[in-house]
Design an enzyme around this catalytic site. Structure first.
Site, PDB file in Angstrom:
ATOM      1  N   ALA A  20       0.870  -1.245   0.019  1.00 35.64           N
ATOM      2  CA  ALA A  20       0.242  -0.067   0.051  1.00 35.64           C
ATOM      3  C   ALA A  20       0.903   1.501  -0.026  1.00 35.64           C
ATOM      4  O   ALA A  20       2.141   1.191   0.369  1.00 35.64           O
ATOM      5  CB  ALA A  20      -0.982  -0.001   1.194  1.00 35.64           C
ATOM      6  N   PHE A  21       0.207   2.381  -0.278  1.00 29.52           N
ATOM      7  CA  PHE A  21       1.132   3.602  -0.661  1.00 29.52           C
ATOM      8  C   PHE A  21       1.708   4.009   0.687  1.00 29.52           C
ATOM      9  O   PHE A  21       2.672   4.847   0.670  1.00 29.52           O
ATOM     10  CB  PHE A  21       0.454   4.728  -1.313  1.00 29.52           C
ATOM     11  CG  PHE A  21      -0.628   5.435  -0.308  1.00 29.52           C
ATOM     12  CD1 PHE A  21      -1.577   4.815   0.136  1.00 29.52           C
ATOM     13  CD2 PHE A  21      -0.221   6.797   0.031  1.00 29.52           C
ATOM     14  CE1 PHE A  21      -2.483   5.566   0.994  1.00 29.52           C
ATOM     15  CE2 PHE A  21      -1.039   7.339   1.163  1.00 29.52           C
ATOM     16  CZ  PHE A  21      -2.049   6.889   1.448  1.00 29.52           C
ATOM     17  N   LYS A  22       1.268   3.605   1.870  1.00 30.65           N
ATOM     18  CA  LYS A  22       1.654   3.889   3.101  1.00 30.65           C
ATOM     19  C   LYS A  22       3.086   3.824   3.437  1.00 30.65           C
ATOM     20  O   LYS A  22       3.758   4.487   4.189  1.00 30.65           O
ATOM     21  CB  LYS A  22       0.775   3.734   4.430  1.00 30.65           C
ATOM     22  CG  LYS A  22      -0.689   4.350   4.065  1.00 30.65           C
ATOM     23  CD  LYS A  22      -1.468   3.985   5.501  1.00 30.65           C
ATOM     24  CE  LYS A  22      -2.968   4.825   5.460  1.00 30.65           C
ATOM     25  NZ  LYS A  22      -3.691   4.367   4.394  1.00 30.65           N
ATOM     26  N   ASP A  23       3.478   2.808   2.875  1.00 25.02           N
ATOM     27  CA  ASP A  23       5.078   2.438   2.936  1.00 25.02           C
ATOM     28  C   ASP A  23       6.088   3.763   2.296  1.00 25.02           C
ATOM     29  O   ASP A  23       6.906   4.127   3.219  1.00 25.02           O
ATOM     30  CB  ASP A  23       5.597   1.144   2.064  1.00 25.02           C
ATOM     31  CG  ASP A  23       5.050   0.194   2.532  1.00 25.02           C
ATOM     32  OD1 ASP A  23       4.835  -0.236   3.716  1.00 25.02           O
ATOM     33  OD2 ASP A  23       4.735  -0.704   1.541  1.00 25.02           O
ATOM     34  N   LEU A  81       5.737   6.169   5.722  1.00 28.38           N
ATOM     35  CA  LEU A  81       6.134   5.523   7.073  1.00 28.38           C
ATOM     36  C   LEU A  81       7.500   5.046   6.821  1.00 28.38           C
ATOM     37  O   LEU A  81       8.382   5.039   7.976  1.00 28.38           O
ATOM     38  CB  LEU A  81       5.224   4.444   7.385  1.00 28.38           C
ATOM     39  CG  LEU A  81       3.840   5.075   8.132  1.00 28.38           C
ATOM     40  CD1 LEU A  81       2.794   4.019   8.057  1.00 28.38           C
ATOM     41  CD2 LEU A  81       4.168   5.479   9.402  1.00 28.38           C
TER      42      LEU A  81
END
Ligand code: PLP
Length: 461
Positions: free
Chosen positions: A108-111, A114
């Protein structure tokens, strides 16, 4: 450059202070004191995502680190991506492309945000000789991306509350199969809101902390996550047309972090036509952009669970910067009674929206139809979040002049039930997700009560 709160009472903070603090002391969100401006000619010479990041990130970190230090850190920040340049762009047709942001370890793009946050957390802890606890609740992809990003850093212990409810098995298993001594996934018997309340209490009381220990928030209000996301908007514009023409971006939206990063990139000089704010049935943002009505309602569960929110925390940044022209007193006033009182601004002020924003709310049925449409017409499989943004583009097609980029925020294999219900057969499961599915789950099961959770953290701290 320093940072200040949208509510005006917590100012002159360095990058490092903002990074480690998360939320401002007055309840507001941190903003940079000014928008740094990019040199488009310089950007046009750059090649890779990391090249772009090495140009963008130091613009925000000078108050705490030298540019060289930051560029060194960025050489090793984004890791375990399956694409060499992290991001792939898939051209649907001449006017529409998909920006695939799901090739990282948690799909997911949250990598992007984060992994950058974790790298800076670790650097700061080393420098100050301290340790930290990451404490958060997750309804979708935040928890897994936070755990993954922090798991190799021994100075950080992660405690993530996983509520009962709507997340997919893979999303949950990404957190419960890590099996590392500094990672503590907690299956909490309660709703996401129950868990959020406990996290809030934890941050105000801090009873489980040791001396000299930070308590870190990983929710999307941390400014460092926005920086990581600004980078891929510039990268996309560079790859699509060398930053020569304004683009439209259609963004599947929950807490508004991703949309705000797009807005920030435009303030820094990225050519932009429109931002399409695409939401599911949880439509507080759509109600604002259409009717000037920002009012909290109860959350409904949808097939795009990472966008199931009742309020969009990062929206305060847009309110402050775009509508209120950085009037922090006005912002504090608007938010002082929110959410018990809804937000409605001056109609004239609200009219500004049309310069930059469009919004659409897409229900589950249309999301399934959208997944099907792109699969049949273009042989392209989208996850339900991406399909929301794609359907929004179909609805607005007539009003868009330039090329449109759809943000693909998760890999479709993360949502096998949604694919099955849409009648789509998906054979490509990324290697890291396959591994997760085969592993055994190890997680603590606890009541969603302050006592049991704070005691558990204390015991394992
Ligand atoms: C978190 C998430 C979103 C929403 O992003 P915001 O920045 O909160 O608007 C959309 N899609 C997926 C897959 C996500 O994980």
């Amino acid at each position: 450059m320093l940072f200040h709160s949208t509510r005006g009472k917590d100012n002159n903070k360095t990058f490092e202070e903002v990074l480690m603090q998360g939320l401002a002391d007055d309840g507001g969100l941190f903003m940079p004191d000014n928008w740094p401006k990019v040199d488009i000619k310089h950007l046009q010479e750059l090649k890779t995502f990391v090249d772009v990041a090495k140009y963008i990130v130091p613009m925000f970190t000078k108050s705490s680190y030298s540019d060289d230090e930051v560029r060194d850190l960025l050489d090793n920040t984004w890791h375990n991506f399956s694409e060499e340049d992290l991001i792939k762009i898939f051209d649907i047709n001449e006017t529409t492309s998909v920006l695939e942001l799901f090739h990282g370890p948690t799909a997911a793009f949250k990598d992007f945000g984060l992994q950058l946050a974790a790298a800076f957390f670790n650097k700061t802890l080393q420098k100050q000789n301290k340790t930290a606890i990451v404490f958060g609740a997750t309804s979708g992809d935040t928890g897994s991306a936070a755990i993954d990003a922090c798991k190799e850093f021994e100075l950080i212990k992660s405690f993530i509350l996983i509520p009962e409810g709507n997340m997919s098995e893979i999303q949950r298993k990404q957190m419960t199969t890590v099996n590392k001594p500094n990672v503590f996934p907690i299956l909490a018997s309660g709703t996401f809101d129950d868990c959020q309340d406990i996290v809030k209490k934890g941050f105000s009381e801090r009873t489980f902390l040791k001396e000299d220990q930070y308590l870190l928030a990983v929710n999307s209000i941390n400014w460092v996550r926005i920086i990581g996301q600004i980078c891929y908007y510039f990268f996309a514009s560079l790859k699509v047309n060398k930053l020569s023409n304004p683009l439209n971006f259609s963004v599947p939206t929950g807490n508004f972090g991703n949309v705000f990063a797009c807005y920030a990139a435009s303030k820094m000089g990225m050519p932009l036509e429109k931002i399409i704010v695409a939401v599911n049935d949880n439509d507080i943002l759509d109600r604002f952009f259409r009717n000037n009505d920002y009012s909290k309602r109860t959350v409904s569960e949808t097939i795009s669970p990472s966008m199931d929110i009742s309020v969009a925390s990062n929206f305060e940044r847009l309110m402050y910067d775009f509508y209120l022209s950085r009037d922090s007193e006005a912002c504090a006033r608007l938010y002082s009674e929110f959410p018990s009182q809804s937000i409605k601004i001056d109609d004239e002020m609200w009219q500004k929206s049309v310069d930059l924003f469009m919004s659409v709310s897409i229900d589950d049925n249309s999301t399934y139809n959208s997944m099907n449409f792109y699969n049949k017409e273009y042989d392209y499989i989208m996850d339900p979040h991406t399909a929301v943004a794609a359907d929004a583009v179909n609805n607005l097609r007539e009003e868009l002049r330039n090329k449109t980029i759809i943000l693909a925020t998760a890999h479709p294999a993360k949502f096998p039930n949604a694919l099955k219900n849409a009648g789509i057969k998906n054979d490509s499961i990324p290697h890291n997700l396959k591994e997760v599915l085969a592993k055994e789950e190890i997680a603590e099961k606890l009541d969603a009560s302050e006592n049991s959770i704070f005691n558990y953290i204390k015991k394992n701290n």
